[in-house]
Design a protein around this motif. Structure first.
Motif, mmCIF file in Angstrom:
data_model
loop_
_atom_site.group_PDB
_atom_site.id
_atom_site.type_symbol
_atom_site.label_atom_id
_atom_site.label_comp_id
_atom_site.label_asym_id
_atom_site.label_seq_id
_atom_site.Cartn_x
_atom_site.Cartn_y
_atom_site.Cartn_z
ATOM 1 N N MET A 1 0.695 -1.205 -0.061
ATOM 2 C CA MET A 1 0.176 0.064 -0.105
ATOM 3 C C MET A 1 0.989 1.294 -0.081
ATOM 4 O O MET A 1 1.459 1.496 0.931
ATOM 5 C CB MET A 1 -0.874 -0.048 1.251
ATOM 6 N N PHE A 3 1.390 5.467 -0.320
ATOM 7 C CA PHE A 3 0.844 6.572 -0.073
ATOM 8 C C PHE A 3 1.770 7.605 0.362
ATOM 9 O O PHE A 3 2.855 7.260 1.181
ATOM 10 C CB PHE A 3 -0.443 6.401 0.819
ATOM 11 N N ASP A 7 -0.811 12.510 2.048
ATOM 12 C CA ASP A 7 -2.224 12.055 1.653
ATOM 13 C C ASP A 7 -3.126 12.093 2.879
ATOM 14 O O ASP A 7 -4.307 11.852 2.807
ATOM 15 C CB ASP A 7 -2.066 10.843 0.696
ATOM 16 N N LEU A 8 -2.284 12.260 4.083
ATOM 17 C CA LEU A 8 -3.062 11.679 5.316
ATOM 18 C C LEU A 8 -3.985 12.963 5.662
ATOM 19 O O LEU A 8 -3.596 14.023 5.742
ATOM 20 C CB LEU A 8 -2.204 11.566 6.569
ATOM 21 N N GLN A 49 -0.531 -4.164 12.071
ATOM 22 C CA GLN A 49 -0.813 -4.926 10.890
ATOM 23 C C GLN A 49 -1.089 -6.308 11.122
ATOM 24 O O GLN A 49 -1.710 -7.169 10.532
ATOM 25 C CB GLN A 49 0.209 -4.788 9.679
ATOM 26 N N LEU A 114 -7.637 3.224 10.404
ATOM 27 C CA LEU A 114 -6.951 3.712 9.535
ATOM 28 C C LEU A 114 -7.781 5.148 8.911
ATOM 29 O O LEU A 114 -7.201 5.960 8.487
ATOM 30 C CB LEU A 114 -7.192 2.918 8.169
ATOM 31 N N THR A 115 -9.033 5.063 8.883
ATOM 32 C CA THR A 115 -9.755 6.339 8.808
ATOM 33 C C THR A 115 -9.504 7.474 9.761
ATOM 34 O O THR A 115 -9.082 8.678 9.388
ATOM 35 C CB THR A 115 -11.207 6.053 8.860
ATOM 36 N N LEU A 119 -5.958 7.936 6.693
ATOM 37 C CA LEU A 119 -5.601 7.234 5.322
ATOM 38 C C LEU A 119 -6.782 7.475 4.231
ATOM 39 O O LEU A 119 -7.791 7.442 4.682
ATOM 40 C CB LEU A 119 -5.282 5.917 5.444
ATOM 41 N N GLU A 121 -9.743 7.181 1.750
ATOM 42 C CA GLU A 121 -10.913 5.867 1.717
ATOM 43 C C GLU A 121 -10.103 5.052 0.722
ATOM 44 O O GLU A 121 -10.405 3.561 0.997
ATOM 45 C CB GLU A 121 -12.104 6.323 1.419
ATOM 46 N N LYS A 123 -7.420 4.001 -0.159
ATOM 47 C CA LYS A 123 -6.285 3.255 0.541
ATOM 48 C C LYS A 123 -6.717 2.324 1.450
ATOM 49 O O LYS A 123 -6.211 1.054 1.769
ATOM 50 C CB LYS A 123 -5.306 4.243 1.016
ATOM 51 N N VAL A 124 -7.822 2.862 2.185
ATOM 52 C CA VAL A 124 -8.404 1.679 3.143
ATOM 53 C C VAL A 124 -9.008 0.573 2.553
ATOM 54 O O VAL A 124 -8.906 -0.651 3.116
ATOM 55 C CB VAL A 124 -9.400 2.929 4.268
ATOM 56 N N ALA A 127 -6.452 -1.767 1.855
ATOM 57 C CA ALA A 127 -5.815 -2.545 2.834
ATOM 58 C C ALA A 127 -6.586 -3.787 3.345
ATOM 59 O O ALA A 127 -6.385 -4.537 3.968
ATOM 60 C CB ALA A 127 -5.630 -1.607 3.965
#
Length: 136
Positions: A1, A3, A7-8, A49, A114-115, A119, A121, A123-124, A127
């Motif tokens: 993934m 990013f 992007d955050l 993770q 993650l939200t 991160l 959406e 990319k969420v 994942a």
């Protein structure tokens, strides 16, 4: 993934468990990033993770908008031999006890975290395991 840190964009979100329990997570801030590193160690990303529900529940409790539902308290219970005991249950432990939906609950909590971390959406969703992408 892949990013970029640019992007955050942390934002609050609602997590719903299989049993219908709903709770709101607030957006993660700079202080939380420091706490995460201190609480889980340098390899905090790897721990999250690895889907350690103990670690996930600690982070979720930290980010809860309303901690009252999961307040720590002493309860009556039984040990593994059947003896009546008084047991102190922490907020993160209450969260784990509510996660009765197995991996579906773990995925719901992970997406929420993650939200709140910020991160994007897209990319969420990337994942998620393939089986969960189909149900989103």
């Amino acid at each position: 993934m892949n990013f970029s840190i640019n992007d955050l964009a942390p934002k609050s979100c609602t997590v719903e468990l299989v049993d219908g329990t709903r709770f709101e997570l607030r957006e993660m801030n700079i202080e939380d990033w420091g706490w995460l590193r201190d609480a889980l160690g340098e390899n905090y990303a790897e721990k999250l993770q690895a889907l350690s529900t103990k670690d996930l529940s600690r982070v979720v409790f930290r980010l809860l908008k309303n901690k009252a539902e999961f307040a720590a308290k002493e309860v009556d219970g039984f040990d593994d031999d059947g003896n009546a005991i008084k047991e102190f249950v922490t907020g993160p432990q209450w969260i784990m006890r509510k996660m009765t939906g197995g991996l579906r609950d773990v995925n719901a909590v992970t997406v929420g975290l993650l939200t709140s971390f910020g991160l994007p959406e897209k990319k969420v969703v990337e994942a998620l395991p393939d089986t969960e992408k189909k149900t989103q």
